[in-house]
Design a protein around this motif. Structure first.
Motif, PDB file in Angstrom:
ATOM      1  N   TRP A  83      17.038  -9.220 -22.325  1.00  0.00           N
ATOM      2  CA  TRP A  83      17.880 -10.183 -21.617  1.00  0.00           C
ATOM      3  C   TRP A  83      18.322  -9.740 -20.222  1.00  0.00           C
ATOM      4  O   TRP A  83      18.102 -10.445 -19.242  1.00  0.00           O
ATOM      5  N   SER A  84      18.977  -8.574 -20.119  1.00  0.00           N
ATOM      6  CA  SER A  84      19.650  -8.235 -18.864  1.00  0.00           C
ATOM      7  C   SER A  84      18.825  -7.404 -17.893  1.00  0.00           C
ATOM      8  O   SER A  84      19.210  -7.255 -16.736  1.00  0.00           O
ATOM      9  N   CYS A  85      17.705  -6.858 -18.343  1.00  0.00           N
ATOM     10  CA  CYS A  85      16.828  -6.138 -17.416  1.00  0.00           C
ATOM     11  C   CYS A  85      16.359  -7.101 -16.325  1.00  0.00           C
ATOM     12  O   CYS A  85      16.056  -8.258 -16.609  1.00  0.00           O
ATOM     13  N   PRO A  86      16.322  -6.676 -15.056  1.00  0.00           N
ATOM     14  CA  PRO A  86      15.866  -7.579 -13.987  1.00  0.00           C
ATOM     15  C   PRO A  86      14.514  -8.224 -14.279  1.00  0.00           C
ATOM     16  O   PRO A  86      14.304  -9.395 -13.954  1.00  0.00           O
ATOM     17  N   ARG A 118      24.686 -17.098 -18.102  1.00  0.00           N
ATOM     18  CA  ARG A 118      25.225 -15.822 -17.650  1.00  0.00           C
ATOM     19  C   ARG A 118      25.358 -14.866 -18.837  1.00  0.00           C
ATOM     20  O   ARG A 118      25.501 -15.294 -19.969  1.00  0.00           O
ATOM     21  N   LEU A 119      25.375 -13.578 -18.516  1.00  0.00           N
ATOM     22  CA  LEU A 119      25.527 -12.576 -19.562  1.00  0.00           C
ATOM     23  C   LEU A 119      27.006 -12.403 -19.866  1.00  0.00           C
ATOM     24  O   LEU A 119      27.771 -11.937 -19.024  1.00  0.00           O
ATOM     25  N   TRP A 161      13.723 -15.418 -17.732  1.00  0.00           N
ATOM     26  CA  TRP A 161      14.694 -16.438 -18.145  1.00  0.00           C
ATOM     27  C   TRP A 161      15.065 -17.377 -17.000  1.00  0.00           C
ATOM     28  O   TRP A 161      15.608 -18.460 -17.235  1.00  0.00           O
ATOM     29  N   GLY A 162      14.759 -16.993 -15.768  1.00  0.00           N
ATOM     30  CA  GLY A 162      15.033 -17.858 -14.622  1.00  0.00           C
ATOM     31  C   GLY A 162      13.952 -18.877 -14.342  1.00  0.00           C
ATOM     32  O   GLY A 162      14.101 -19.718 -13.445  1.00  0.00           O
ATOM     33  N   HIS A 181      19.457  -5.176 -23.240  1.00  0.00           N
ATOM     34  CA  HIS A 181      18.881  -4.912 -21.919  1.00  0.00           C
ATOM     35  C   HIS A 181      17.393  -5.259 -21.886  1.00  0.00           C
ATOM     36  O   HIS A 181      16.927  -5.930 -20.959  1.00  0.00           O
ATOM     37  N   SER A 218      15.277 -10.929 -16.738  1.00  0.00           N
ATOM     38  CA  SER A 218      16.037 -11.998 -16.073  1.00  0.00           C
ATOM     39  C   SER A 218      15.127 -12.917 -15.268  1.00  0.00           C
ATOM     40  O   SER A 218      15.356 -14.132 -15.196  1.00  0.00           O
ATOM     41  N   ASP A 219      14.082 -12.355 -14.664  1.00  0.00           N
ATOM     42  CA  ASP A 219      13.117 -13.180 -13.926  1.00  0.00           C
ATOM     43  C   ASP A 219      12.420 -14.181 -14.847  1.00  0.00           C
ATOM     44  O   ASP A 219      12.140 -15.309 -14.451  1.00  0.00           O
TER      45      ASP A 219
END
Length: 408
Positions: free
Chosen positions: A139-142, A159-160, A148-149, A136, A145-146
């Motif tokens: 990687w997956s925390c918003p 994708r996760l 990695w985008g 989290h 994610s911003d």
């Protein structure tokens, strides 16, 4: 110690102690699924309490939720390759240790601290939505994610699909190139650093700036390592086949160019020496990146001519390892290529000076100029030395002068 005993239950199930405890406490299941049972002994209670630590260790070692015991097919080679890949990455030591902690789930995430009863809340300090484990946080925390985008991210549209960070890392190892993995690790380290800044300093870095800083840090590390290796190689090659002194009382001018595509810069290096190998002048010139490597070498030759005119060197031999440029300038035929006018200008300047000549040499005889060109990439403005040079080239100059002595 009790965790070690539990580990032995898994690794050595045929041992006397393992068979006794299995018969008494988990006869119908594996140790990984054993329950505490009724009226357990103090020793069994302690071993059972450490079971989670043991199971976490087995998953870290790549056992895929199943421990490879004696007599079973071993997964040691896959585990070994995993750690070997981490330590072979060209990133600074802090990144390697960070990645090792992430893969082994020993980062002090709030979930890990909560399990150890150090804190009372396992929620992510940034999004406050989910439990903050390693996956989290990185990687997956918003907020992650911003990052990695971003356009420069090597995993921009991923994708996760994984349930833990180790699985994610294994997917990265299989799908990304070595350079992409190194960039990704640097970004992860920055994400973790930003998380700590939010937690302790109430600061939050913009995703784009974070990625940019990660890339710059990685490139600086590579450049520093490359310079060290280049210096060793240059000293070694020069000692075998180095610079040759000019004949008579003329001077020799060596020039070269270096490119930095990431920072969009070029570096020009020029060294002027007499027939004793003594430095008459040295120049490092940084400039903005030009459109063609051919033009970069033309810039190096042009600047070396300008330096000689400005300092009054009229009896010189110009030497460089840009064969294509030197052959065209020395050619008697008119150059009709797209860079023909530049070649014509170089021919004109060279032809006006009767005491000037232009020769091609191989890279091993142009080591000092090449080193100065690489130095120029780290400068903001031109540096010029008269009758001396920067301290970084002293060893190269001494080596080349020793070659002159041996050859005379």
């Amino acid at each position: 110690m009790v965790a070690k005993q539990g580990w032995k239950f898994l690794r050595e199930p045929s041992s006397l102690v393992a068979r006794i405890y299995k018969e008494k406490y988990f006869s119908s299941v594996q140790f990984s699924k054993a329950s505490l049972g009724k009226a357990p002994s103090l020793i069994w209670r302690s071993i059972w309490s450490a079971r989670e630590v043991v199971l976490r260790g087995t998953s870290i070692l790549g056992a895929d939720s199943k421990v490879r015991c004696k007599g079973e097919s071993s997964n040691d080679s896959e585990k070994s390759e995993l750690w070997k890949h981490i330590w072979e990455l060209e990133v600074y030591g802090g990144c390697k240790h960070f990645l090792w902690k992430a893969v082994s789930n020993t980062l002090p995430t709030r979930a890990n601290l909560y399990k150890r009863k150090i804190i009372e809340d396992p929620l992510c300090p940034i999004c406050q939505r989910e439990e903050e484990n390693v996956l989290h946080a990185l990687w997956s925390c918003p907020a992650a994610s911003d990052v990695w985008g971003e356009m420069l991210s090597p995993v921009q549209k991923w994708r996760l699909e994984e349930k833990d960070f180790q699985q994610l890392w294994l997917r990265m190892v299989k799908r990304l190139t070595k350079n992409q993995i190194e960039i990704t690790v640097n970004i992860m380290k920055r994400i973790w650093g930003r998380r700590n800044e939010v937690l302790f300093e109430n600061k939050f870095m913009d995703p784009g700036k974070l990625v940019q800083n990660a890339l710059i840090g990685w490139e600086v590390f590579l450049e520093a390592n490359k310079k060290t290796c280049d210096t060793v190689r240059e000293v070694s090659s020069i000692s075998k086949q180095g610079w040759e002194k000019p004949v008579g009382n003329c001077c020799k001018v060596n020039f070269d160019a270096a490119l930095d595509m990431v920072n969009k810069k070029i570096g020009l290096g020029i060294i002027v020496r007499n027939n004793a190998g003594d430095i008459m002048a040295a120049v490092c010139t940084p400039r903005k990146l030009v459109v063609s490597p051919f033009l970069v070498e033309c810039h190096a030759l042009w600047r070396s001519m300008e330096v000689c005119r400005e300092l009054g060197f009229w009896d010189i031999i110009l030497e460089g390892d840009a064969k294509n440029v030197i052959d065209r300038v020395n050619s008697a035929t008119e150059d009709e290529s797209e860079w023909g006018q530049i070649i014509t200008d170089l021919k004109t300047v060279l032809g006006r000076c009767d005491g000037w000549s232009l020769n091609f040499i191989h890279r091993e005889k142009n080591g000092v100029a090449h080193f100065l060109a690489k130095m120029a990439l780290n400068l903001d403005e031109e540096r010029c030395w008269i009758e001396e040079g920067p301290i970084q080239i002293e060893q190269l100059i001494v080596k080349e002068k020793s070659c002159i002595t041996l050859n005379t």
